[in-house]
Enzyme design. Structure first.
Site, PDB file in Angstrom:
ATOM      1  N   HIS A  96      17.114 -14.560   2.568  1.00 34.15           N
ATOM      2  CA  HIS A  96      17.997 -13.705   3.382  1.00 34.15           C
ATOM      3  C   HIS A  96      18.292 -14.330   4.741  1.00 34.15           C
ATOM      4  CE1 HIS A  96      14.185 -12.056   5.219  1.00 34.15           C
ATOM      5  NE2 HIS A  96      14.954 -12.065   6.288  1.00 34.15           N
TER       6      HIS A  96
ATOM      7  N   ASP B  76      13.048 -13.697  -2.752  1.00 32.49           N
ATOM      8  CA  ASP B  76      13.594 -13.985  -1.419  1.00 32.49           C
ATOM      9  C   ASP B  76      13.087 -15.344  -0.911  1.00 32.49           C
ATOM     10  OD1 ASP B  76      14.855 -13.722   0.995  1.00 32.49           O
ATOM     11  OD2 ASP B  76      13.485 -12.216   1.812  1.00 32.49           O
TER      12      ASP B  76
ATOM     13  N   SER C 106      10.776 -13.634   9.934  1.00 33.15           N
ATOM     14  CA  SER C 106      11.221 -13.844   8.563  1.00 33.15           C
ATOM     15  C   SER C 106      11.254 -15.323   8.224  1.00 33.15           C
ATOM     16  CB  SER C 106      12.622 -13.265   8.360  1.00 33.15           C
ATOM     17  OG  SER C 106      12.576 -11.899   8.072  1.00 33.15           O
TER      18      SER C 106
END
Length: 472
Positions: free
Chosen positions: A259, A314, A413
């Site tokens: 992402h 992901d 992230s």
């Protein structure tokens, strides 16, 4: 009656004669000649070059521009080896064309231009001279240079501050002082990485810098303590924005979250040439620290099963344009042992996550931080919030955290969760188990993570076949 008609005829003849006069006769009038001379002088004055916004970096050639273009020279210097060159130039108004003799040029609005050469090397020492030219419509206002960035660093006008930002779960973790139980595994041949740049061999997961003692809450790190951690930036116009973390797993390979490098509404990757990776970085906005390496991205590999709706699979790999140079500040982390992918091996054990994120006061951190977080069972995670976690977890993910405010947050992230592996000789090897994916937001209108909830990690150990098939 006759006189009136004659008068009208006379007037009509005069009008006809006026319109058919040759245009060159106007130049004989003194007033027209003077006006033309003034206009030509005004245009000629506008061709004179203004002062450079950064005389030590950029200079215009000659005293004035040509009627439809000007030439200039950019001097690029560096304190560290640069492999891959990206120049971002901004003009004060659109140009017809910007040209050069060193790289490919791209522009979306003819005001902001990017010159890119992934193979160009810039070494410390004498400046690299880059000649450019700008074309513009003759007689119109001339576009002038406003700013220059080199690999994300503004060099004209001089400015050592870089913009920073965040994504779903991205800048630095908060804190804890609990101790991390060791996990015992055997050493693997695949733990050795070679660096084509140095010709040497570097063992993955090994740290050359001794960690500093943990301070209160244990959130500070020492520079070089986690040498595999990478900072990912994306260009926004001519500026670079910090978006995510990543982990160096090979001389040319960064593992991160999908992402971070895909377009928000689809699973397709962003353009690779908009990304820049920094390794060996400790201060987020400081450019003067030594040992930092910046790399262009040549290719983005998003896991084929990535789902942007529920964040399953992901994961993404960034293939760098050139190999890194292994130093005490830049080293790869080891991938997990294939024989111990069962989650039971790490449940209730604490892993470490590093990053630049929001601290407990909601401020973006300047120094690289760390958080220790225990892995919890799938059942504990699901039952902690049955309205949220069932939608975003599976047997390919795991949850971790204390739920007491010690967590990763927006800005972390893509960063890896690592565990230490202790050997009988007292040495330690760091192994990567998961990649930070997402956490529960505080509210619908608060896109900031809630540190009182668990964080969801993509279990990278479950994707070893895919990862290892692409490591370079």
């Amino acid at each position: 009656m006759f006189l009136q008609m004659g008068c009208r005829l006379h007037v009509s003849l005069v009008l006809v004669m006026f319109w058919v006069l040759p245009s060159h006769l106007y130049a004989a009038e003194d007033s027209s000649e003077n006006y033309g001379g003034i206009e030509r002088a005004r245009q000629k004055t506008n061709l004179h070059h203004p002062p450079s916004p950064c005389p030590s970096v950029f200079s215009y050639e000659g005293r004035e521009a040509e009627k439809d273009k000007w030439f200039g020279v950019i001097l690029v210097t560096t304190e560290e080896l640069l492999t891959g060159l990206r120049l971002d130039l901004m003009l004060d108004r659109p140009a017809s064309l910007l040209g050069n003799w060193i790289g490919e040029v791209k522009s979306k609005d003819n005001t902001r231009f990017t010159i890119l050469n992934l193979n160009q090397t810039v070494i410390p020492g004498p400046p690299l001279s880059i000649r450019i030219f700008v074309k513009f419509p003759e007689g119109e206002n001339i576009p002038r240079l406003r700013s220059i960035h080199v690999n994300g660093r503004q060099i004209c006008p001089a400015d050592h501050v870089m913009s920073s930002g965040s994504m779903p779960v991205t800048p630095g973790p908060i804190t804890t002082t609990r101790k991390n139980p060791p996990v015992t595994v055997r050493r693997q041949d695949s733990d050795v990485r070679s660096s084509p740049e140095t010709g040497g061999v570097t063992e993955c997961g090994r740290v050359a810098v001794q960690p500093a003692p943990l301070i209160t809450h244990g959130q500070n790190t020492a520079r070089g303590q986690f040498p595999w951690h990478a900072a990912l930036y994306q260009s926004k116009d001519i500026h670079l924005k910090y978006i995510c973390g990543g982990s160096l797993i090979g001389p040319r390979t960064i593992l991160t979250a999908a992402h971070c490098v895909t377009k928000s509404t689809v699973s397709r990757p962003v353009e690779a040439d908009t990304l820049l990776v920094y390794l060996g970085k400790y201060h987020l906005k400081q450019w003067s620290e030594g040992g930092v390496q910046d790399k262009q991205v040549a290719e983005i590999l998003v896991h084929p099963e990535y789902n942007s709706s529920n964040y399953q699979s992901d994961l993404a790999l960034l293939i760098l344009s050139s190999p890194v140079q292994f130093t005490k500040y830049v080293r790869p982390v080891c991938l997990w042992d294939k024989t111990e992918v069962d989650l039971e091996n790490v449940i209730n054990k604490e892993g470490i996550v590093t990053g630049w994120g929001y601290d407990e006061n909601g401020q973006i951190t300047e120094e690289l931080k760390m958080a220790k977080m225990p892995v919890v069972s799938q059942q504990v995670c699901l039952w902690s919030n049955r309205d949220f976690y069932p939608h975003f977890t599976s047997d390919m993910t795991y949850c971790a955290g204390f739920r007491n405010g010690s967590s990763v947050c927006n800005g972390d992230s893509g960063g890896g969760m690592v565990f230490p592996r202790n050997w009988s000789d007292g040495s330690v090897t760091w192994m990567l188990r998961g990649v930070v994916s997402l956490s529960k937001p505080k509210g619908l209108n608060q896109p900031v993570c809630d540190p009182t909830n668990f964080v969801v990690f993509t279990d990278a150990a479950k994707y070893l076949d895919w990862i290892q098939s692409h490591v370079k």
